[in-house]
Design a protein around this motif. Structure first.
Motif, PDB file in Angstrom:
ATOM      1  N   LEU A 126       0.832  -1.202   0.000  1.00 40.84           N
ATOM      2  CA  LEU A 126       0.000   0.000   0.000  1.00 40.84           C
ATOM      3  C   LEU A 126       0.867   1.252   0.000  1.00 40.84           C
ATOM      4  O   LEU A 126       0.621   2.197  -0.763  1.00 40.84           O
ATOM      5  N   VAL A 127       1.892   1.284   0.841  1.00 37.78           N
ATOM      6  CA  VAL A 127       2.795   2.438   0.899  1.00 37.78           C
ATOM      7  C   VAL A 127       3.485   2.631  -0.437  1.00 37.78           C
ATOM      8  O   VAL A 127       3.610   3.760  -0.937  1.00 37.78           O
ATOM      9  N   GLU A 128       3.933   1.538  -1.043  1.00 37.17           N
ATOM     10  CA  GLU A 128       4.637   1.633  -2.325  1.00 37.17           C
ATOM     11  C   GLU A 128       3.731   2.143  -3.440  1.00 37.17           C
ATOM     12  O   GLU A 128       4.180   2.854  -4.344  1.00 37.17           O
ATOM     13  N   SER A 129       2.435   1.827  -3.355  1.00 39.01           N
ATOM     14  CA  SER A 129       1.529   2.196  -4.454  1.00 39.01           C
ATOM     15  C   SER A 129       1.044   3.635  -4.372  1.00 39.01           C
ATOM     16  O   SER A 129       0.795   4.265  -5.395  1.00 39.01           O
ATOM     17  N   ILE A 130       0.914   4.194  -3.161  1.00 40.22           N
ATOM     18  CA  ILE A 130       0.343   5.545  -3.049  1.00 40.22           C
ATOM     19  C   ILE A 130       1.343   6.573  -2.522  1.00 40.22           C
ATOM     20  O   ILE A 130       1.049   7.770  -2.548  1.00 40.22           O
ATOM     21  N   GLY A 131       2.509   6.139  -2.054  1.00 39.67           N
ATOM     22  CA  GLY A 131       3.524   7.087  -1.610  1.00 39.67           C
ATOM     23  C   GLY A 131       3.395   7.442  -0.135  1.00 39.67           C
ATOM     24  O   GLY A 131       2.368   7.208   0.505  1.00 39.67           O
ATOM     25  N   ASP A 132       4.451   8.046   0.389  1.00 41.51           N
ATOM     26  CA  ASP A 132       4.537   8.326   1.817  1.00 41.51           C
ATOM     27  C   ASP A 132       3.512   9.343   2.295  1.00 41.51           C
ATOM     28  O   ASP A 132       2.904   9.185   3.354  1.00 41.51           O
ATOM     29  N   VAL A 133       3.320  10.420   1.527  1.00 40.42           N
ATOM     30  CA  VAL A 133       2.424  11.491   1.972  1.00 40.42           C
ATOM     31  C   VAL A 133       0.980  10.996   2.033  1.00 40.42           C
ATOM     32  O   VAL A 133       0.274  11.202   3.023  1.00 40.42           O
ATOM     33  N   ALA A 134       0.542  10.332   0.966  1.00 41.94           N
ATOM     34  CA  ALA A 134      -0.825   9.806   0.950  1.00 41.94           C
ATOM     35  C   ALA A 134      -1.009   8.746   2.032  1.00 41.94           C
ATOM     36  O   ALA A 134      -2.073   8.658   2.652  1.00 41.94           O
ATOM     37  N   THR A 135       0.035   7.945   2.267  1.00 42.61           N
ATOM     38  CA  THR A 135      -0.050   6.925   3.307  1.00 42.61           C
ATOM     39  C   THR A 135      -0.188   7.560   4.687  1.00 42.61           C
ATOM     40  O   THR A 135      -0.962   7.093   5.528  1.00 42.61           O
ATOM     41  N   ALA A 136       0.568   8.647   4.918  1.00 40.78           N
ATOM     42  CA  ALA A 136       0.479   9.335   6.208  1.00 40.78           C
ATOM     43  C   ALA A 136      -0.935   9.860   6.443  1.00 40.78           C
ATOM     44  O   ALA A 136      -1.476   9.765   7.553  1.00 40.78           O
ATOM     45  N   THR A 137      -1.550  10.408   5.403  1.00 40.13           N
ATOM     46  CA  THR A 137      -2.930  10.897   5.516  1.00 40.13           C
ATOM     47  C   THR A 137      -3.887   9.753   5.795  1.00 40.13           C
ATOM     48  O   THR A 137      -4.786   9.856   6.637  1.00 40.13           O
ATOM     49  N   LEU A 138      -3.678   8.647   5.093  1.00 42.99           N
ATOM     50  CA  LEU A 138      -4.532   7.473   5.287  1.00 42.99           C
ATOM     51  C   LEU A 138      -4.434   6.955   6.718  1.00 42.99           C
ATOM     52  O   LEU A 138      -5.455   6.666   7.353  1.00 42.99           O
ATOM     53  N   PHE A 139      -3.223   6.856   7.243  1.00 41.19           N
ATOM     54  CA  PHE A 139      -3.054   6.328   8.599  1.00 41.19           C
ATOM     55  C   PHE A 139      -3.542   7.312   9.659  1.00 41.19           C
ATOM     56  O   PHE A 139      -3.959   6.892  10.744  1.00 41.19           O
TER      57      PHE A 139
END
Length: 207
Positions: free
Chosen positions: A29-42
């Motif tokens: 998931l992190v690899e597919s959407i990137g760090d910034v989007a992942t941070a928002t998701l989490f």
């Protein structure tokens, strides 16, 4: 002051409900959407967990890609798991990507103790939970499929009997036995059950 003074006291064994969850394929998931989007998701995920904790009277013991929560009653642990899996489905639809979790629910005796303030400041958890109930919940979680909630033979009848407390939703739940499984490190095979909502629960043999 001797070493014994610094050791936290261990409470007497208590019968508690443990729920272990794991976000499936979180690295991908992190690899597919990137760090910034992942941070928002989490960040949104953490808000969800806090809301569900308060709603179902749970205590968050530990977290990483997954969660370890403790509840007084099995139905509260099940309520959390059902809401958690369902809300991840909603998040998946809004983001256009699949976000699923697996969950294991067990009831058993646990030992708890509070870490010192110094230990917590150094990174320790405020409350430690140990006992055979913890690895059993972990085994259930690890064998569950994405979106699947698995229960032990101890947790299933207790949660099933109390499902009426969930109202109409509780009446629509699907319950399925997956037979007996042998867990690593445990001498006796364990009966495994699944519960979930129509259209969400896989209702398939665990992995």
């Amino acid at each position: 002051m001797n070493e014994m003074t610094h050791r936290p006291s261990i409470d007497s064994p208590q019968l508690r409900t443990l729920l272990l969850t794991d976000l499936c394929d979180s690295t991908a998931l992190v690899e597919s959407i990137g760090d910034v989007a992942t941070a928002t998701l989490f960040r949104d995920h953490d808000r969800l967990v806090l809301d569900l904790q308060q709603r179902w009277r749970g205590r968050l013991i530990d977290r990483s890609d997954g969660l370890l929560l403790m509840f007084e009653r099995p139905i509260d642990g099940l309520g959390f798991a059902l809401d958690y899996v369902r809300t991840l489905e909603v998040m998946s639809a809004s983001l256009g990507m699949e976000i699923k979790a697996r969950a294991g629910l067990h009831v058993g005796e646990v030992l708890t103790w509070r870490n010192t303030d110094e230990a917590v400041l150094a990174g320790a958890k405020p409350l430690e939970v140990e006992g055979l109930a913890k690895p059993i919940a972990a085994r259930l979680m690890s064998m569950a499929r994405p979106g699947q909630i698995l229960l032990s033979a101890v947790a299933e009848p207790l949660a099933h009997r109390a499902a009426r407390e969930l109202g109409e939703r509780g009446q629509q739940l699907l319950w399925k036995s997956h037979g007996r499984w042998r867990f690593k490190g445990m001498p006796d095979s364990q009966q495994v059950y699944e519960v979930g909502e129509p259209g969400i629960a896989p209702l398939r043999t665990p992995q």
